[in-house]
Enzyme design. Sequence first.
Site, PDB file in Angstrom:
ATOM      1  N   CYS A   1       0.868  -1.185   0.000  1.00  0.00           N
ATOM      2  CA  CYS A   1       0.000   0.000   0.000  1.00  0.00           C
ATOM      3  C   CYS A   1       0.902   1.232   0.000  1.00  0.00           C
ATOM      4  O   CYS A   1       1.722   1.425   0.904  1.00  0.00           O
ATOM      5  CB  CYS A   1      -0.918   0.014   1.222  1.00  0.00           C
ATOM      6  SG  CYS A   1      -1.798   1.579   1.396  1.00  0.00           S
TER       7      CYS A   1
ATOM      8  N   ASP B   1      -0.144  16.493  -2.100  1.00  0.00           N
ATOM      9  CA  ASP B   1      -0.344  15.584  -3.236  1.00  0.00           C
ATOM     10  C   ASP B   1       0.807  15.774  -4.235  1.00  0.00           C
ATOM     11  O   ASP B   1       1.218  16.902  -4.525  1.00  0.00           O
ATOM     12  CB  ASP B   1      -1.691  15.869  -3.907  1.00  0.00           C
ATOM     13  CG  ASP B   1      -2.127  14.734  -4.817  1.00  0.00           C
ATOM     14  OD1 ASP B   1      -3.122  14.060  -4.477  1.00  0.00           O
ATOM     15  OD2 ASP B   1      -1.483  14.521  -5.869  1.00  0.00           O
TER      16      ASP B   1
ATOM     17  N   HIS C   1      -4.482   1.365   8.268  1.00  0.00           N
ATOM     18  CA  HIS C   1      -4.917   1.085   6.896  1.00  0.00           C
ATOM     19  C   HIS C   1      -6.416   0.785   6.866  1.00  0.00           C
ATOM     20  O   HIS C   1      -6.885  -0.182   7.460  1.00  0.00           O
ATOM     21  CB  HIS C   1      -4.149  -0.090   6.295  1.00  0.00           C
ATOM     22  CG  HIS C   1      -4.579  -0.393   4.889  1.00  0.00           C
ATOM     23  ND1 HIS C   1      -4.000   0.229   3.794  1.00  0.00           N
ATOM     24  CD2 HIS C   1      -5.568  -1.181   4.400  1.00  0.00           C
ATOM     25  CE1 HIS C   1      -4.594  -0.190   2.697  1.00  0.00           C
ATOM     26  NE2 HIS C   1      -5.550  -1.053   3.035  1.00  0.00           N
TER      27      HIS C   1
ATOM     28  N   HIS D   1      -6.168   3.351   0.130  1.00  0.00           N
ATOM     29  CA  HIS D   1      -5.966   3.678   1.544  1.00  0.00           C
ATOM     30  C   HIS D   1      -6.730   4.991   1.732  1.00  0.00           C
ATOM     31  O   HIS D   1      -6.426   5.976   1.049  1.00  0.00           O
ATOM     32  CB  HIS D   1      -4.466   3.838   1.839  1.00  0.00           C
ATOM     33  CG  HIS D   1      -4.132   4.137   3.273  1.00  0.00           C
ATOM     34  ND1 HIS D   1      -3.246   3.386   4.014  1.00  0.00           N
ATOM     35  CD2 HIS D   1      -4.550   5.137   4.097  1.00  0.00           C
ATOM     36  CE1 HIS D   1      -3.136   3.897   5.232  1.00  0.00           C
ATOM     37  NE2 HIS D   1      -3.924   4.976   5.306  1.00  0.00           N
TER      38      HIS D   1
ATOM     39  N   HIS E   1      -8.263   8.381   2.019  1.00  0.00           N
ATOM     40  CA  HIS E   1      -7.647   9.707   2.048  1.00  0.00           C
ATOM     41  C   HIS E   1      -8.694  10.751   1.724  1.00  0.00           C
ATOM     42  O   HIS E   1      -9.581  10.531   0.908  1.00  0.00           O
ATOM     43  CB  HIS E   1      -6.467   9.810   1.073  1.00  0.00           C
ATOM     44  CG  HIS E   1      -6.748   9.326  -0.315  1.00  0.00           C
ATOM     45  ND1 HIS E   1      -6.808   7.989  -0.625  1.00  0.00           N
ATOM     46  CD2 HIS E   1      -6.987   9.994  -1.468  1.00  0.00           C
ATOM     47  CE1 HIS E   1      -7.067   7.847  -1.918  1.00  0.00           C
ATOM     48  NE2 HIS E   1      -7.198   9.049  -2.455  1.00  0.00           N
TER      49      HIS E   1
ATOM     50  N   HIS F   1      -8.960  14.447   0.179  1.00  0.00           N
ATOM     51  CA  HIS F   1      -8.274  15.512  -0.534  1.00  0.00           C
ATOM     52  C   HIS F   1      -8.744  16.850   0.021  1.00  0.00           C
ATOM     53  O   HIS F   1      -9.956  17.088   0.117  1.00  0.00           O
ATOM     54  CB  HIS F   1      -8.644  15.504  -2.025  1.00  0.00           C
ATOM     55  CG  HIS F   1      -8.227  14.285  -2.792  1.00  0.00           C
ATOM     56  ND1 HIS F   1      -7.143  14.285  -3.638  1.00  0.00           N
ATOM     57  CD2 HIS F   1      -8.761  13.053  -2.867  1.00  0.00           C
ATOM     58  CE1 HIS F   1      -7.036  13.091  -4.214  1.00  0.00           C
ATOM     59  NE2 HIS F   1      -8.016  12.319  -3.765  1.00  0.00           N
TER      60      HIS F   1
HETATM   61  P1  5GP Z   1      -7.337   9.128  -5.569  1.00  0.00           P
HETATM   62  O1  5GP Z   1      -7.243   9.180  -7.066  1.00  0.00           O
HETATM   63  O2  5GP Z   1      -7.159   7.725  -5.052  1.00  0.00           O
HETATM   64  O3  5GP Z   1      -8.537   9.817  -5.000  1.00  0.00           O
HETATM   65  O4  5GP Z   1      -6.128  10.011  -5.053  1.00  0.00           O
HETATM   66  C1  5GP Z   1      -4.828   9.534  -4.967  1.00  0.00           C
HETATM   67  C2  5GP Z   1      -3.940  10.742  -4.953  1.00  0.00           C
HETATM   68  O5  5GP Z   1      -2.664  10.342  -4.518  1.00  0.00           O
HETATM   69  C3  5GP Z   1      -3.761  11.394  -6.328  1.00  0.00           C
HETATM   70  O6  5GP Z   1      -4.211  12.746  -6.268  1.00  0.00           O
HETATM   71  C4  5GP Z   1      -2.260  11.287  -6.581  1.00  0.00           C
HETATM   72  O7  5GP Z   1      -1.722  12.422  -7.216  1.00  0.00           O
HETATM   73  C5  5GP Z   1      -1.702  11.089  -5.197  1.00  0.00           C
HETATM   74  N1  5GP Z   1      -0.471  10.324  -5.163  1.00  0.00           N
HETATM   75  C6  5GP Z   1      -0.217   9.166  -5.839  1.00  0.00           C
HETATM   76  N2  5GP Z   1       1.016   8.725  -5.545  1.00  0.00           N
HETATM   77  C7  5GP Z   1       1.550   9.618  -4.670  1.00  0.00           C
HETATM   78  C8  5GP Z   1       2.823   9.704  -4.007  1.00  0.00           C
HETATM   79  O8  5GP Z   1       3.711   8.855  -4.142  1.00  0.00           O
HETATM   80  N3  5GP Z   1       3.012  10.767  -3.179  1.00  0.00           N
HETATM   81  C9  5GP Z   1       2.066  11.723  -2.994  1.00  0.00           C
HETATM   82  N4  5GP Z   1       2.368  12.732  -2.176  1.00  0.00           N
HETATM   83  N5  5GP Z   1       0.857  11.670  -3.599  1.00  0.00           N
HETATM   84  C10 5GP Z   1       0.606  10.628  -4.426  1.00  0.00           C
HETATM   85 ZN    ZN Z   2      -2.440   1.561   3.538  1.00  0.00          ZN
END
Ligand code: 5GP
Ligand code: ZN
Length: 113
Positions: free
Chosen positions: A4, A30, A46, A98, A100, A102
């Site tokens: 993860c 992000d 997690h 996992h 999150h 935003h």
């Molecule tokens: P989701 O698309 O799952 O709602 O959001 C995942 C977010 O994680 C995306 O906005 C993406 O840019 C961010 N993200 C993916 N990999 C990484 C990383 O390695 N580091 C950071 N800081 N953000 C990440």
């Molecule tokens: Zn996790």
Amino acid sequence: MEDCLFCKIIEGKIPSDKVYEDDDVLAFRDINPQAPVHVLIIPKRHISGADKLERSDDALLGKLVAVANRLAAELGVSGTGYRLISNIGDDAGQSVHHLHIHLIGGKRLNWDN
Ligand code: 5GP
Ligand code: ZN
């Protein structure tokens, strides 16, 4: 949890630009920001997504939102407004499984971003 990405960030195996940390919660910028302020607020435990929260997690969810609101103030967007989003599943575009939240702000947002 193994494999993860965000658990690895919590463990420090992958670097991140942290803006807040306590025993339960981590927040970091992000890597691909959609606005001047784009921070991810995550639980250290997690949980694969907001749909997997249980009644016993009510306080944790409240804390995640409270941290998000506090960071919005610290990062200077509480007056102008901001968006708190948690994507769940494929149609919403969840790419990291996992939980999150935003925190996005610092510009006028459309539904496309
Ligand atoms: P989701 O698309 O799952 O709602 O959001 C995942 C977010 O994680 C995306 O906005 C993406 O840019 C961010 N993200 C993916 N990999 C990484 C990383 O390695 N580091 C950071 N800081 N953000 C990440
Ligand atoms: Zn996790």
